[in-house]
Design a protein around this motif. Structure first.
Motif, PDB file in Angstrom:
ATOM      1  N   ASP A 129       0.829  -1.207   0.000  1.00  0.00           N
ATOM      2  CA  ASP A 129       0.000   0.000   0.000  1.00  0.00           C
ATOM      3  C   ASP A 129       0.866   1.262   0.000  1.00  0.00           C
ATOM      4  OD1 ASP A 129      -2.250  -1.552   0.044  1.00  0.00           O
ATOM      5  OD2 ASP A 129      -2.443  -1.506   2.225  1.00  0.00           O
ATOM      6  N   THR A 132       4.213   0.389  -4.080  1.00  0.00           N
ATOM      7  CA  THR A 132       3.562  -0.524  -5.026  1.00  0.00           C
ATOM      8  C   THR A 132       4.550  -1.467  -5.710  1.00  0.00           C
ATOM      9  OG1 THR A 132       3.742   1.199  -6.732  1.00  0.00           O
ATOM     10  CG2 THR A 132       1.689   1.089  -5.469  1.00  0.00           C
ATOM     11  N   SER A 135       4.821  -5.408  -4.892  1.00  0.00           N
ATOM     12  CA  SER A 135       3.987  -6.423  -5.538  1.00  0.00           C
ATOM     13  C   SER A 135       4.733  -7.096  -6.679  1.00  0.00           C
ATOM     14  CB  SER A 135       2.694  -5.784  -6.056  1.00  0.00           C
ATOM     15  OG  SER A 135       1.961  -5.208  -4.992  1.00  0.00           O
TER      16      SER A 135
END
Length: 370
Positions: A129, A132, A135
């Motif tokens: 969050d 990014t 991820s």
């Protein structure tokens, strides 16, 4: 539209190569995307094989970047122009987070460790969050910290916001917001971080063209590399990188106390910090150890020669051979030698003080005098 797919591909490649040769890779990319979109809108797909894809040279800024030293970072922070800008520079440097992550910091991330007293180093749990890019690495989170000076700068910035803007912070509120009158109070964007870093670099006497937010992350890694006792896996983990291969399986991401202790070894302070003092103590201890070892070897040699002289022999052993003799054995032999010598001396003294010894000595002097 009358061109065949092969002719269209050659045309696109020729135009793109022209822009690349002119040093404008961004133009080439725009042309390629626009042309493929044009053909797709007419139900035609232009496919490029792997070998046909555009290859543009690395950006020129990589060759002219300047990674600030520790002293330059602190000079940038001191001349940044405001408490907010100072906190941005120091937090980027001492945490090593990516610039877009800094923009997403919220009050709940740091509040418990800044109030009522600062608990340095302030621990930061960076999640997708906030960053990014995690991820893409498949990382659920990573842990990093900010040191004492960054924590104080961050708290000063928050206190100023509370007083100046009558701000009653909530856990989800952004830590860094815009300061301009036109858009005051809005979440700070990446472009705002760029402006802060460029301005601070110029004020510090550095060339703004060679410095941007990412180089402060490189300064963070440069400082980690200067810490000899810090292992490579911990450096990568603090950077938010996924460890390659089996190294990631054996690295304990959950042992936060160990990572905190290793982070504290790093010299973050402008005056040398704990890391510098620790290094000085280690060097002093090393020098003291060498001196003790030298004295021990010299004592061994003295004990050998004392014992050899009592026995009436000359030791032929080299210094290296003497140093390999256990010190305990030599001390035991020397203690026995001292004990026997003392016992012999006491016996001789006892004989000299006896009446018979005195009478014999007197008779002997009279005989010699005649």
């Amino acid at each position: 539209m009358k061109l065949s797919d092969l002719q269209a591909k050659n045309l696109i490649k020729r135009v793109c190569q022209f822009y690349i040769q002119q040093g404008k890779p961004a133009y080439a990319r725009v042309v390629s995307i626009a042309m493929r979109g044009f053909y797709e809108s007419h139900d035609r797909e232009i496919k490029f094989k792997r070998t046909e894809r555009l290859r543009s040279p690395r950006l020129k800024k990589i060759n002219i970047e300047h990674i600030p030293t520790q002293a330059e970072v602190y000079r940038m922070a001191d001349l940044a122009g405001s408490l907010r800008n100072r906190a941005i520079i120091l937090c980027l440097y001492e945490s090593g987070v990516r610039p877009n992550c800094l923009c997403n910091w919220n009050y709940g991330l740091v509040a418990d460790q800044l109030y009522p007293e600062i608990g340095a180093p302030v621990q930061l749990k960076i999640t997708p969050d906030l960053d990014t890019k995690l991820s893409l690495y498949g990382l659920p989170y990573y842990i990093t910290f900010v040191g004492d000076e960054s924590a104080r700068a961050l708290k000063d910035h928050l206190e100023e916001r509370k007083k100046r803007q009558n701000w009653n912070p909530r856990p989800g509120d952004r830590v860094f917001v815009t300061a301009s009158s036109a858009s005051r109070g809005k979440p700070l964007e990446l472009s705002g971080v760029w402006e802060v870093v460029k301005f601070a670099a110029k004020q510090a006497g550095l060339d703004p063209k060679t410095i941007w937010p990412k180089v402060l992350r490189k300064s963070f890694r440069k400082t980690l590399n200067a810490t000899e006792t810090l292992d490579e896996d911990t450096k990568e983990a603090l950077m938010g990188h996924r460890l390659p291969g089996s190294r990631g399986n054996y690295f304990d991401y959950h042992d936060i106390d160990e990572v905190r202790e290793k982070y504290l070894r790093v010299n973050w302070g402008r005056e040398g910090g704990n890391g510098g003092k620790l290094k000085e103590l280690e060097e002093a201890n090393k020098d003291l150890g060498e001196r003790v070892s030298s004295l021990e070897n010299r004592n061994k040699e003295l004990m050998i020669y004392m014992l050899a002289g009592k026995a009436g022999i000359v030791p032929l052993a080299s210094s290296e051979q003497i140093q390999r003799i256990p010190t305990e054995d030599l001390e035991r032999a020397l203690a026995n030698h001292v004990t026997h010598t003392g016992r012999d001396a006491m016996q001789n003294n006892a004989k000299e003080t006896s009446p018979m010894y005195k009478l014999g000595k007197t008779v002997g002097r009279k005989i010699r005098s005649k």
